[in-house]
Enzyme design. Sequence first.
Site, mmCIF file in Angstrom:
data_model
loop_
_atom_site.group_PDB
_atom_site.id
_atom_site.type_symbol
_atom_site.label_atom_id
_atom_site.label_comp_id
_atom_site.label_asym_id
_atom_site.label_seq_id
_atom_site.Cartn_x
_atom_site.Cartn_y
_atom_site.Cartn_z
ATOM 1 C CG ASP A 37 13.141 -24.213 -6.538
ATOM 2 O OD1 ASP A 37 13.755 -23.152 -6.774
ATOM 3 O OD2 ASP A 37 13.672 -25.200 -5.994
ATOM 4 C CG HIS A 241 1.083 3.594 -12.617
ATOM 5 N ND1 HIS A 241 -0.004 2.923 -13.118
ATOM 6 C CD2 HIS A 241 0.587 4.411 -11.654
ATOM 7 C CE1 HIS A 241 -1.106 3.308 -12.483
ATOM 8 N NE2 HIS A 241 -0.760 4.221 -11.593
ATOM 9 C CG ASP A 258 2.336 7.586 -5.693
ATOM 10 O OD1 ASP A 258 2.055 7.011 -4.629
ATOM 11 O OD2 ASP A 258 1.510 7.767 -6.607
ATOM 12 C CG ASP A 269 -1.690 5.846 -2.537
ATOM 13 O OD1 ASP A 269 -0.623 6.337 -2.939
ATOM 14 O OD2 ASP A 269 -2.615 5.512 -3.303
ATOM 15 C CG HIS A 348 -4.535 10.825 -12.589
ATOM 16 N ND1 HIS A 348 -4.955 11.318 -11.372
ATOM 17 C CD2 HIS A 348 -3.299 11.353 -12.792
ATOM 18 C CE1 HIS A 348 -4.028 12.095 -10.857
ATOM 19 N NE2 HIS A 348 -3.000 12.150 -11.705
ATOM 20 C CG HIS A 352 -7.400 5.349 -5.295
ATOM 21 N ND1 HIS A 352 -7.013 4.694 -4.142
ATOM 22 C CD2 HIS A 352 -6.274 5.952 -5.772
ATOM 23 C CE1 HIS A 352 -5.716 4.884 -3.942
ATOM 24 N NE2 HIS A 352 -5.240 5.649 -4.908
ATOM 25 C CG HIS A 359 -6.139 1.679 -7.031
ATOM 26 N ND1 HIS A 359 -5.881 1.785 -8.369
ATOM 27 C CD2 HIS A 359 -5.378 2.630 -6.443
ATOM 28 C CE1 HIS A 359 -5.006 2.755 -8.592
ATOM 29 N NE2 HIS A 359 -4.678 3.282 -7.431
ATOM 30 C CD GLU A 383 -4.073 9.603 -6.396
ATOM 31 O OE1 GLU A 383 -2.970 9.494 -6.970
ATOM 32 O OE2 GLU A 383 -4.672 8.630 -5.898
ATOM 33 C CE1 TYR A 387 1.518 13.466 -12.772
ATOM 34 C CE2 TYR A 387 -0.705 13.867 -13.607
ATOM 35 C CZ TYR A 387 0.136 13.425 -12.603
ATOM 36 O OH TYR A 387 -0.395 12.944 -11.439
ATOM 37 N NE ARG A 411 0.570 10.876 -8.240
ATOM 38 C CZ ARG A 411 1.433 10.453 -9.155
ATOM 39 N NH1 ARG A 411 1.440 11.006 -10.381
ATOM 40 N NH2 ARG A 411 2.299 9.498 -8.875
ATOM 41 C CD GLU A 413 -1.900 9.341 -3.499
ATOM 42 O OE1 GLU A 413 -2.769 8.456 -3.567
ATOM 43 O OE2 GLU A 413 -0.730 9.189 -3.915
#
Length: 438
Positions: A37, A241, A258, A269, A348, A352, A359, A383, A387, A411, A413
């Site tokens: 709950d 991710h 990130d 971001d 990728h 965005h 996003h 970004e 990899y 990366r 960004e």
Amino acid sequence: MGIDSKEYSQRREKLMQKIGQGTAIFRSAPTSVMHNDVEYIFRQDSDFFYLTGFNEPEAVAVFAPHHEEHRFILFVQPKDHEKETWTGYRCGVEGAKEKYGADVAYPITELNEKLPEYLTKADRIYYHLGRDKHFNEVILSHWQGLIRTYQKRGSGPVAIEDTSPILHPMRQVKSEAELMMLRKAMDISAAAHNRAREFVKVGHYEYQIQAEIEHTFKLNGGIGPAYPSIVASGDNACILHYIENDRQIQENDLLLIDAGCSYSYYNGDITRTFPVNGKFTGEQKAIYELVLEAQLKAIEEVKPGNPYNEFHDIAVCVLVQGLIDLGLLKGDLEEIIKEEKYKPFYMHRTGHWLGLDVHDVGVYKKDEETWYPLQPGHVLTVEPGIYIGKDIKPAEGQPEIPERWRGIGIRIEDDILVTKTGHEVLTAAVPKAIDEII
């Protein structure tokens, strides 16, 4: 700091001008159970919040510009002392009018009774199907009932049309007040990244850095993370991710962070990658320089009138040529790009939209062949990354990757505002030049 009632009213008026004789319906986000709950912290539906500023569940907003008395209607949870003691204060029916500018407000339990009054003279219903199966059925039931009796009345909604193509272009271009929220979210995000870089040491666990980042978010007035923070050391940086954040950081590791802060539902971001011990290996440095060059060249293409894909295409060209120069790809640049043989290294897109959603909403293409042009007020990320996972499988006809390159994931960004004359890097407070991060 925030969006004032006048701006919310202007947004509603703009929406109602667009829907004409229609009626638009928006549902609040549902609550979500964490366990038994206990509920997750409530996060309002972005479309609903954009038009109302109302931050409670179990609510419906109706916009009926054709109605003689009530153009903006809210259905909300009524005041209930006993329930509020357990779950927090409610605005209530009267508060929905006084604080949020509704022409009329009703208890949510009266929705089925009152809604037909705002549909019978509409020529169509504007509603986004798909988010809430139960509520979809409520709307469809009302519409089907009106269709059955259309012949007797000679009026009523003959179609249901999605709200997204009408509302989302409005959300895509940020107002000055929204830019203030975004700047605050990005300033807090930047402070968190800088704190993490100062704090981290070999031997720390990824979750310890995550704790410093998210502590900084809350300490500076943020709601919390805009999305699950990625703190990825070593080969974990090759998982786009990665959110487990449980590995102990080793000597010679790169750390990819990130992470972004949510402030009043507007989001930062940012991604940065750096050597934890302050020293790049030769291979790490070569890949870092390549990704940074690709990002800087891509950012140069963010300007009014340029098609959205322009900065992505530039980033891909720089990355592919660099990988060819390093011997990690072979062949003709244009053929490699056309055949997507670079995808094992870079899978990728380069950015965005960014706003109330990380996003964010907004189309990227006008049609199958034409990309949407950038315009002042757009906010987006840039970004690029490379990899080289330990188990990377090169495309057919491409060379095997020597062991010394494997396990490198990088990366970089930033969040970019399109201005009248070009662009502004909103997250420039986080260093990325090599001499600033080692």
